[in-house]
Motif scaffolding. Structure first.
Motif, PDB file in Angstrom:
ATOM      1  N   VAL A 166      24.893  46.706  46.367  1.00  0.00           N
ATOM      2  CA  VAL A 166      24.640  48.268  47.500  1.00  0.00           C
ATOM      3  C   VAL A 166      25.927  48.474  47.963  1.00  0.00           C
ATOM      4  N   GLN A 167      27.160  48.041  47.429  1.00  0.00           N
ATOM      5  CA  GLN A 167      28.449  48.822  47.873  1.00  0.00           C
ATOM      6  C   GLN A 167      29.222  48.924  46.662  1.00  0.00           C
ATOM      7  N   PRO A 168      28.811  50.191  45.686  1.00  0.00           N
ATOM      8  CA  PRO A 168      29.303  50.412  44.399  1.00  0.00           C
ATOM      9  C   PRO A 168      31.003  50.680  44.821  1.00  0.00           C
ATOM     10  N   ALA A 169      31.585  50.282  43.496  1.00  0.00           N
ATOM     11  CA  ALA A 169      33.117  50.669  43.661  1.00  0.00           C
ATOM     12  C   ALA A 169      33.641  50.487  42.206  1.00  0.00           C
ATOM     13  N   ILE A 170      34.744  51.028  41.917  1.00  0.00           N
ATOM     14  CA  ILE A 170      35.354  50.872  40.601  1.00  0.00           C
ATOM     15  C   ILE A 170      36.684  49.889  41.021  1.00  0.00           C
ATOM     16  N   GLU A 171      36.821  48.738  40.302  1.00  0.00           N
ATOM     17  CA  GLU A 171      37.943  47.974  40.523  1.00  0.00           C
ATOM     18  C   GLU A 171      39.088  48.476  39.677  1.00  0.00           C
ATOM     19  N   VAL A 172      40.092  48.365  40.372  1.00  0.00           N
ATOM     20  CA  VAL A 172      41.450  48.662  39.603  1.00  0.00           C
ATOM     21  C   VAL A 172      42.407  47.313  39.490  1.00  0.00           C
ATOM     22  N   PHE A 173      42.814  47.076  38.142  1.00  0.00           N
ATOM     23  CA  PHE A 173      43.624  45.806  37.925  1.00  0.00           C
ATOM     24  C   PHE A 173      44.984  46.365  37.324  1.00  0.00           C
ATOM     25  N   ASP A 174      45.998  45.695  37.708  1.00  0.00           N
ATOM     26  CA  ASP A 174      47.296  45.968  37.202  1.00  0.00           C
ATOM     27  C   ASP A 174      47.541  44.791  36.135  1.00  0.00           C
ATOM     28  N   ALA A 182      46.166  41.612  38.305  1.00  0.00           N
ATOM     29  CA  ALA A 182      46.267  41.596  39.655  1.00  0.00           C
ATOM     30  C   ALA A 182      45.217  42.828  40.009  1.00  0.00           C
ATOM     31  N   LYS A 183      44.336  42.410  40.818  1.00  0.00           N
ATOM     32  CA  LYS A 183      43.235  43.525  41.441  1.00  0.00           C
ATOM     33  C   LYS A 183      44.441  44.435  42.362  1.00  0.00           C
ATOM     34  N   VAL A 184      44.319  45.538  42.288  1.00  0.00           N
ATOM     35  CA  VAL A 184      45.101  46.384  43.218  1.00  0.00           C
ATOM     36  C   VAL A 184      44.423  47.325  43.989  1.00  0.00           C
ATOM     37  N   LYS A 185      43.135  47.518  43.821  1.00  0.00           N
ATOM     38  CA  LYS A 185      42.267  48.427  44.642  1.00  0.00           C
ATOM     39  C   LYS A 185      40.974  48.430  44.210  1.00  0.00           C
ATOM     40  N   GLU A 186      40.145  48.661  45.152  1.00  0.00           N
ATOM     41  CA  GLU A 186      38.627  48.954  44.639  1.00  0.00           C
ATOM     42  C   GLU A 186      38.393  50.250  45.388  1.00  0.00           C
TER      43      GLU A 186
END
Length: 252
Positions: A166-174, A182-186
């Motif tokens: 219910v909370q869609p997002a694209i995860e960004v990993f370095d 490491a995850k740097v942003k959603e």
């Protein structure tokens, strides 16, 4: 168009059928290869230098579903070629990719003993001997893992339906340091009516300044000028499209 051959491959890791998912291509050591992902059977490395004599020359053994492939390079690792290999909903936890990632120090098992999901990263500079170099854990899994043209960031698409997310997002990993991704942003995606609004597929503009996401019920244009800190430029829906499945930029 002519049919030139059929290459059945060995069933592995409990698979009972041959199910292909995605194919990417790479030129390595003067020869052309097709890199074919599969459900449970691993990535088939096919020498297609002469398409009429195509042959499977190696397998990246990885007992997962989804098995989508991305080929990439990094400027600070000249002469080397890598792939990301997506684990979506199932991982056997025992095939070569899991054992190798564990040997590198990654925690790859769920409490029930199955393999964790996410993206494996393997080096294919020597296509006859692919080897795992990293593992990017993603709790919701990786349906498609798209690599920024710099080779330093992985944008994760998990493709979950709205009943699961219910909370869609694209995860960004370095992923610049394979030993410690490491995850740097959603990046949150707006919720739209339909099957869901999680990203299913992401394609980057060649200069890395834009990304385009097919997000099930919508299309999304993303500013990736600073790939660790992306932002949405626009989203739109189209009543003639039932599922936004794949996104490719069009150039004239």
């Amino acid at each position: 168009m002519d049919f030139v051959g059929n290459l059945p491959y060995e069933l592995r890791n409990g698979a009972t059928s041959i199910t292909g998912t995605d194919i990417e291509f790479a030129r390595l050591g003067g020869r052309q290869y097709a890199l074919a992902g599969s459900y449970r059977n691993g990535m088939q490395i096919v020498d297609v230098t002469n398409p009429r004599q195509a042959r499977i020359v190696a397998v990246y053994d990885c007992g997962v579903t989804q098995g989508d492939v991305q080929v990439f390079r990094q400027a600070d690792k000249p002469g080397r070629t890598f792939i990301s290999y997506a684990s979506d909903t199932f991982g056997d936890g025992t095939s070569t990719c899991y054992r190798d990632a564990a040997a590198l120090g990654f925690d790859v098992l769920k409490p029930n003993g199955q393999g964790k999901n996410g993206s494996f990263i393997a080096e294919i500079t020597d296509p006859l001997h692919p080897r795992t170099v990293s593992f990017v854990e993603v709790t919701q899994g990786t349906h498609n893992g798209s690599i920024h043209p710099s080779g330093r960031y992985l944008y994760n698409s998990n493709s979950d339906l709205i009943v699961n997310s219910v909370q869609p997002a694209i995860e960004v990993f370095d992923i610049s340091n394979f030993a410690a991704p490491a995850k740097v942003k959603e990046l949150p995606l707006p919720t739209m009516p339909g099957l869901g609004t999680e990203s299913h597929d992401i394609t980057f503009k060649s200069d890395g300044s834009r990304a385009y996401s097919a997000a099930l019920s919508q299309g999304v244009v993303i500013d990736t000028t600073h790939p660790a800190d992306p932002s949405i430029i626009s989203t739109w829906t189209d009543p003639t499209i039932n599922v936004w499945h794949q996104m490719d930029p069009y150039t004239t």
